[in-house]
Design a protein around this motif. Structure first.
Motif, PDB file in Angstrom:
ATOM      1  N   HIS A 174     -28.222  -0.797  28.972  1.00  0.00           N
ATOM      2  CA  HIS A 174     -29.654  -0.762  29.272  1.00  0.00           C
ATOM      3  C   HIS A 174     -29.985   0.168  30.426  1.00  0.00           C
TER       4      HIS A 174
ATOM      5  N   GLY B 193     -32.402  -3.157  23.864  1.00  0.00           N
ATOM      6  CA  GLY B 193     -31.344  -2.477  24.596  1.00  0.00           C
ATOM      7  C   GLY B 193     -31.386  -0.980  24.370  1.00  0.00           C
TER       8      GLY B 193
ATOM      9  N   SER C 195     -30.540  -6.025  28.794  1.00  0.00           N
ATOM     10  CA  SER C 195     -29.207  -6.301  28.256  1.00  0.00           C
ATOM     11  C   SER C 195     -29.218  -7.453  27.271  1.00  0.00           C
TER      12      SER C 195
ATOM     13  N   SER D  63     -22.094  -3.882  30.902  1.00  0.00           N
ATOM     14  CA  SER D  63     -23.518  -3.967  30.594  1.00  0.00           C
ATOM     15  C   SER D  63     -24.127  -5.266  31.087  1.00  0.00           C
TER      16      SER D  63
END
Length: 558
Positions: free
Chosen positions: A423, A321, A311, A410
């Motif tokens: 991710h 990512g 991330s 995220s």
């Protein structure tokens, strides 16, 4: 090239799960972040390991950079999805979807970044392979076979993607910078199979035990190489209609039977628990347990090989990512737990209808906007009017996540950028695939393997649906089961092609399906002749043809 600086690209620490737990040490972390030249590097096993991490990162760059990506390309071309995106966006994805550059005549370099990143990844692998003999490998407990097996499998992975996308391509097995013509695909496959056989023979079975997946997830194992060998064999024999050099059907079957016999892997009990978005609950910012829901976790018992992301990607050079995941989010629409994105890969309703009653894979794989109450949200109307090729269905398996207030999930604290910080693992090979490949290759246990996958599909809370009925493990039934099991996993398009170009063309063709673009009725038509003319291959970037002074030749139909 010996004077070229070799800079190991350091990946940030991997956040396990959904970005909802703290970062831990991972195999992609190495201590040194200094540049080393090829003249002073490649001395010790530690040097080899650092170079291997560079190879893994090179593989990841094929999906983490802002480009079409293999995943999106395969799904756009599939019969499961339409290209989608925003109603006012360029039509590059439509050109890929229709196999027709007239959809966007100015897009002469559709896969430019992909081409560059794939060959950059191959270069890194070739560099390490070329330095193998100068490394001082330890006589006891040497990592030589493991590291070089991983490196060669990465090279095989890269070439397998490229040869499927572009057909005849330049082949490099050493780190050189030359203007080379394309070679026949069978030469590329010879390298792929040789690399995979090396990995199978040299990576110890216990190099990366599944029991230690919390620390070794993402590493290539002997079993990953075996599964990939079978996948490449099935594709080659189907697409080219002949046996490849270097591997036999018996060897391909033995490879997947060995994966099964290892007892390292098993199916996750309930299909939805394989996918973060299918398992997630609606959660407030920071409530990671509710968000995680019933997700079986990264590196679960079914994962044989996954591409790892972090991330920590940003706009300042960190490029690790999952950049294609944002494309799958519903067009500028947060509908917790599903996060917003750019509306690519709208799902074909005809494909949705293929799932039978009781098959839990439908709701685990596909977002049904009306059934899930999303069409009643206040932001839905604006999203609908901005969406191209709207069908009422979106991909759930790789949908990005958000918290109840629409904040990107995220990162656990909600600080992640919804475009760059996703991710989720790209699960490249699952155990279910191994079971179905073994069945297809003629295992004596074919029916049992086939039943195991289908029974899981119809099981919820440990109860087998009354709608389940046993089917015979015929070739046709196996292929249909693969279609439903691996929907949106960048597998089914290649399964179509390996049934023969004419078969693929007939199945991929669309006579005229009604969709909605900008809120108005639209039609998607794909001609079988386009698939036949292109042979299902993709456009080679024209700027690469120009740079080669015409040495490279464009694929037919582009």
């Amino acid at each position: 090239m010996n004077k070229m600086k070799y800079n190991i690209l350091i990946a940030g620490c991997l956040c396990l799960g959904l970005g909802i737990t703290s970062c831990t040490d991972s195999f992609l972390d190495v201590e040194s972040k200094t540049e080393s030249s090829t003249g002073t590097f490649y001395k010790t096993e530690n040097d080899a390991y650092r170079a291997l991490i560079g190879c893994y990162d090179g593989w990841r760059q094929t999906s983490s950079a802002p480009q079409v990506s293999f995943y999106l390309g395969a799904e756009i071309m599939s019969r499961e999805c339409f290209a989608g995106t925003g109603n006012g966006d360029g039509r590059n994805y439509q050109a890929i979807d229709r196999f027709d550059i007239s959809q966007s005549p100015a897009d002469l370099n559709l896969y430019e970044s992909d081409w560059k990143n794939y060959y950059a990844g191959v270069y890194r692998c070739n560099e390490l392979i070329s330095r193998e003999e100068q490394i001082e490998w330890k006589e006891t407990n040497s990592k030589r076979g493991t590291y070089m097996g991983e490196c060669r499998t990465i090279r095989a992975l890269l070439y397998f993607d490229m040869v499927r996308l572009w057909g005849n391509i330049p082949l490099f097995t050493e780190p050189v910078n030359e203007n080379r013509p394309q070679v026949d695909a069978k030469e590329v496959y010879a390298v792929i199979f040789a690399d995979l056989k090396y990995a199978i023979e040299n990576i110890p079975a216990d190099a990366y035990p599944k029991a230690n997946s919390a620390s070794n997830d993402g590493h290539i194992t002997k079993y990953a190489a075996e599964a990939l060998l079978a996948r490449a064999y099935l594709y080659y024999t189907g697409y080219y209609g002949s046996e490849p050099e270097g591997v036999t059907k018996a060897e391909a079957l033995a490879a997947v039977e060995d994966v099964i016999a290892s007892k390292e892997f098993s199916l996750v009990g309930e299909f939805k628990n394989l996918w973060p978005a299918a398992s997630a609950g609606v959660a407030e910012v920071g409530d990671t347990e509710t968000l995680k829901g019933t997700y079986a976790g990264d590196g679960n018992s079914e994962t044989i090989l996954a591409m790892k992301f972090t991330s920590s990607q940003d706009y300042n050079g960190n490029n690790d990512g999952n950049r294609w995941q944002v494309m799958l989010g519903m067009r500028s629409l947060n509908a917790a737990p599903y996060g917003k994105g750019w509306g690519a890969l709208t799902v074909d309703p005809k494909f949705v209808s293929e799932f039978k009653n009781g098959d839990a894979r439908r709701t685990a794989s596909i977002i049904d906007l009306e059934a899930e109450g999303i069409t009643s949200l206040k932001d839905y109307a604006a999203s609908y009017k901005d969406q191209r090729e709207y069908t009422g269905y979106a991909v759930k398996k790789y949908a990005p996540l958000c918290y109840a207030d629409g904040t990107s999930a995220s990162k656990a604290d909600g600080s992640g950028d919804f475009q760059t910080a996703n991710h989720q693992d790209y699960v490249f090979i699952r155990y279910a695939d191994v079971l179905l490949m073994a069945a297809e290759l003629g295992s004596p246990n074919a029916q049992a393997y086939f039943d195991e996958v289908r029974e899981r599909a119809y099981t919820v809370d440990g109860v087998l649906s009354a709608n389940y009925s046993q089917l015979t493990a015929t070739q046709d039934n196996i292929m249909q089961e693969r279609r439903l099991e691996f929907a949106f996993e960048s597998i089914n398009y290649w399964d179509m092609l390996r049934q023969g170009i004419d078969v693929a063309a007939s199945k991929l063709a669309i006579a005229g399906t009604t969709v909605y673009s900008g809120g108005n009725a639209d039609v998607v038509t794909i001609s079988a002749s386009r698939i036949q003319e292109t042979k299902g291959l993709s456009q080679i970037p024209y700027n690469q043809i120009t740079l080669s002074n015409g040495v490279l030749k464009q694929n037919a139909g582009w």
